[in-house]
Design a protein around this motif. Structure first.
Motif, PDB file in Angstrom:
ATOM      1  N   VAL A 189       0.827  -1.208   0.000  1.00 39.33           N
ATOM      2  CA  VAL A 189       0.000   0.000   0.000  1.00 39.33           C
ATOM      3  C   VAL A 189       0.864   1.261   0.000  1.00 39.33           C
ATOM      4  CG1 VAL A 189      -1.707   1.315   1.314  1.00 39.33           C
ATOM      5  CG2 VAL A 189      -1.944  -1.165   1.101  1.00 39.33           C
ATOM      6  N   GLN A 190       1.937   1.241   0.792  1.00 39.61           N
ATOM      7  CA  GLN A 190       2.805   2.420   0.858  1.00 39.61           C
ATOM      8  C   GLN A 190       3.471   2.688  -0.488  1.00 39.61           C
ATOM      9  OE1 GLN A 190       2.835  -0.121   3.072  1.00 39.61           O
ATOM     10  NE2 GLN A 190       1.789   0.962   4.749  1.00 39.61           N
ATOM     11  N   GLY A 191       3.904   1.621  -1.153  1.00 39.99           N
ATOM     12  CA  GLY A 191       4.533   1.790  -2.455  1.00 39.99           C
ATOM     13  C   GLY A 191       3.558   2.309  -3.491  1.00 39.99           C
ATOM     14  N   ALA A 192       2.324   1.784  -3.474  1.00 34.07           N
ATOM     15  CA  ALA A 192       1.306   2.251  -4.413  1.00 34.07           C
ATOM     16  C   ALA A 192       0.989   3.725  -4.168  1.00 34.07           C
ATOM     17  CB  ALA A 192       0.042   1.412  -4.279  1.00 34.07           C
ATOM     18  N   ARG A 193       0.908   4.091  -2.896  1.00 35.76           N
ATOM     19  CA  ARG A 193       0.639   5.503  -2.575  1.00 35.76           C
ATOM     20  C   ARG A 193       1.784   6.385  -3.078  1.00 35.76           C
ATOM     21  NH1 ARG A 193       0.018   4.983   2.527  1.00 35.76           N
ATOM     22  NH2 ARG A 193      -2.255   4.755   2.471  1.00 35.76           N
ATOM     23  N   ARG A 194       3.022   5.924  -2.909  1.00 41.33           N
ATOM     24  CA  ARG A 194       4.162   6.704  -3.371  1.00 41.33           C
ATOM     25  C   ARG A 194       4.146   6.860  -4.893  1.00 41.33           C
ATOM     26  NH1 ARG A 194       7.534   4.330  -0.583  1.00 41.33           N
ATOM     27  NH2 ARG A 194       8.533   2.851  -1.996  1.00 41.33           N
ATOM     28  N   LEU A 195       3.762   5.795  -5.599  1.00 43.18           N
ATOM     29  CA  LEU A 195       3.673   5.853  -7.056  1.00 43.18           C
ATOM     30  C   LEU A 195       2.647   6.896  -7.491  1.00 43.18           C
ATOM     31  CD1 LEU A 195       4.329   4.701  -9.883  1.00 43.18           C
ATOM     32  CD2 LEU A 195       2.588   2.943  -9.457  1.00 43.18           C
ATOM     33  N   MET A 196       1.473   6.889  -6.869  1.00 45.97           N
ATOM     34  CA  MET A 196       0.421   7.834  -7.249  1.00 45.97           C
ATOM     35  C   MET A 196       0.791   9.272  -6.884  1.00 45.97           C
ATOM     36  SD  MET A 196      -1.639   5.812  -8.683  1.00 45.97           S
ATOM     37  CE  MET A 196      -1.182   4.081  -8.814  1.00 45.97           C
ATOM     38  N   GLU A 197       1.370   9.457  -5.702  1.00 45.71           N
ATOM     39  CA  GLU A 197       1.718  10.814  -5.272  1.00 45.71           C
ATOM     40  C   GLU A 197       2.843  11.396  -6.119  1.00 45.71           C
ATOM     41  OE1 GLU A 197       0.106  12.756  -3.144  1.00 45.71           O
ATOM     42  OE2 GLU A 197      -1.353  11.139  -3.120  1.00 45.71           O
ATOM     43  N   THR A 198       3.786  10.552  -6.523  1.00 43.05           N
ATOM     44  CA  THR A 198       4.864  11.025  -7.395  1.00 43.05           C
ATOM     45  C   THR A 198       4.306  11.460  -8.743  1.00 43.05           C
ATOM     46  OG1 THR A 198       6.466   9.545  -6.327  1.00 43.05           O
ATOM     47  CG2 THR A 198       7.056  10.417  -8.494  1.00 43.05           C
ATOM     48  N   ALA A 249       2.596  15.976 -12.382  1.00 42.69           N
ATOM     49  CA  ALA A 249       1.553  16.582 -13.209  1.00 42.69           C
ATOM     50  C   ALA A 249       1.314  18.052 -12.883  1.00 42.69           C
ATOM     51  CB  ALA A 249       0.243  15.803 -13.042  1.00 42.69           C
ATOM     52  N   ALA A 250       1.951  18.545 -11.827  1.00 44.32           N
ATOM     53  CA  ALA A 250       1.751  19.937 -11.435  1.00 44.32           C
ATOM     54  C   ALA A 250       2.313  20.919 -12.456  1.00 44.32           C
ATOM     55  CB  ALA A 250       2.395  20.191 -10.071  1.00 44.32           C
TER      56      ALA A 250
END
Length: 311
Positions: free
Chosen positions: A119-128, A133-134
């Motif tokens: 879960v932590q890795g998936a969250r890091r992938l999405m947040e990165t 995209a900013a």
């Protein structure tokens, strides 16, 4: 009128009569063509030649040659399935007097646990991806939206690339997906995925259409996700992007299907019902979905060994 070669007629049967995906039809016909080539036959050979040369022993020699060349058990099992399907059809349609594929039995394919990220890795992938995209680059915004959609819904990469704009029901937060065999299902999306889609559809996608480089493309397309040139995105582009995004985020190198595995595993770990996950993923059999419970069992076994005093 010259009758069509058996393999060509079977291919048409698979496309029109069975409603199989183009990838499945291609795999089946490729397997049979490879077997015929091993026997020194052309793909357009007639029924008489097929009857004379395509025997159970000949098919087994092709399977054995593949195994000797390093074919996995899963590949061999698919080869057997392809040949059994073809010879049964050929026998039913009087191209073969008997069915040489009937005695074939394949060893059960190895059951490999799916590659998943935690879960932590998936969250890091999405947040990165969201942070990248900013800068408002349309392609980077698109990539963020694709990652969020696959992880949120667990859809296949082919299903994602086939999505049209009208597949999204923003008011209900759902996607209408056409899966294997042309079967439609509706899948929910989480708020992060919906936010990424809003940004893509209303701001980034129009900019990509207007700024497309290839002037020969039509002025507009109904595809939800576009390639850099303005046409419908290709599966290879999505695969390459996900590998690149994983490297950037410093997480496991995931293929699109592994990201789908990850979504399914996390839903089951969070308490989702197995049947609900089966419906969400578009699995014909719940046995396919049960693979993800094995991943969770492996996680529990690890925790047990670490925590139990007599493990």
């Amino acid at each position: 009128m010259t009758p069509r070669p058996p393999l060509a007629a079977w291919e048409e049967h698979l496309r029109a009569g069975k409603g199989l995906s183009s990838n499945t039809v291609r795999a089946y016909t490729h397997d049979v063509a490879a077997c015929l080539a091993h026997l020194g036959l052309e793909v357009d050979c007639d029924a008489e030649t097929l009857e004379r040369r395509l025997t159970t022993r000949a098919i087994r020699s092709w399977l054995a040659a593949g195994a000797d060349a390093g074919a996995s058990r899963a590949t061999t099992a698919r080869h057997v399935a392809s040949m059994r399907a073809f010879t049964a059809w050929a026998h039913d349609h009087d191209h073969l007097a008997s069915d040489p594929g009937l005695p074939l039995v394949a060893a059960r394919a190895d059951q490999h646990l799916p590659q998943v990220e935690d879960v932590q890795g998936a969250r890091r992938l999405m947040e990165t991806a969201r942070a990248e995209a900013a800068d408002h680059d349309p392609v980077i915004v698109r990539d963020w939206a694709i990652l969020e959609v696959i992880y949120s819904s667990g859809i296949r990469v082919a299903e994602l690339c086939a999505l049209d704009l009208d597949c999204l029901d923003r008011s209900n937060g759902t996607l209408r997906v056409r899966g294997k065999g042309g079967k439609e299902r509706t899948v929910p999306l989480g708020e992060p995925a919906l936010a990424a889609l809003d940004r893509w559809i209303h701001r980034a996608r129009p900019a990509l259409v207007v700024g497309r480089k290839n002037s020969t493309l039509p002025g507009s397309t109904n595809a939800l996700f576009l390639g850099a040139m303005g046409g419908r995105i290709d599966q290879r582009v999505v695969r390459t992007m996900i590998h690149r995004a994983c490297a950037t985020a410093g997480v496991k190198d995931l293929a699109p299907h592994a990201l789908r595995h990850t979504a399914a595993t996390h839903m089951l770990q969070g308490g989702a019902d197995l049947r609900a996950v089966q419906e969400l993923l578009g699995h014909a059999s719940v046995a396919t979905t049960q693979r993800y419970t094995h991943v969770d069992a492996l996680r529990l076994s690890t925790i047990y060994r670490q925590a139990h005093p007599r493990a």
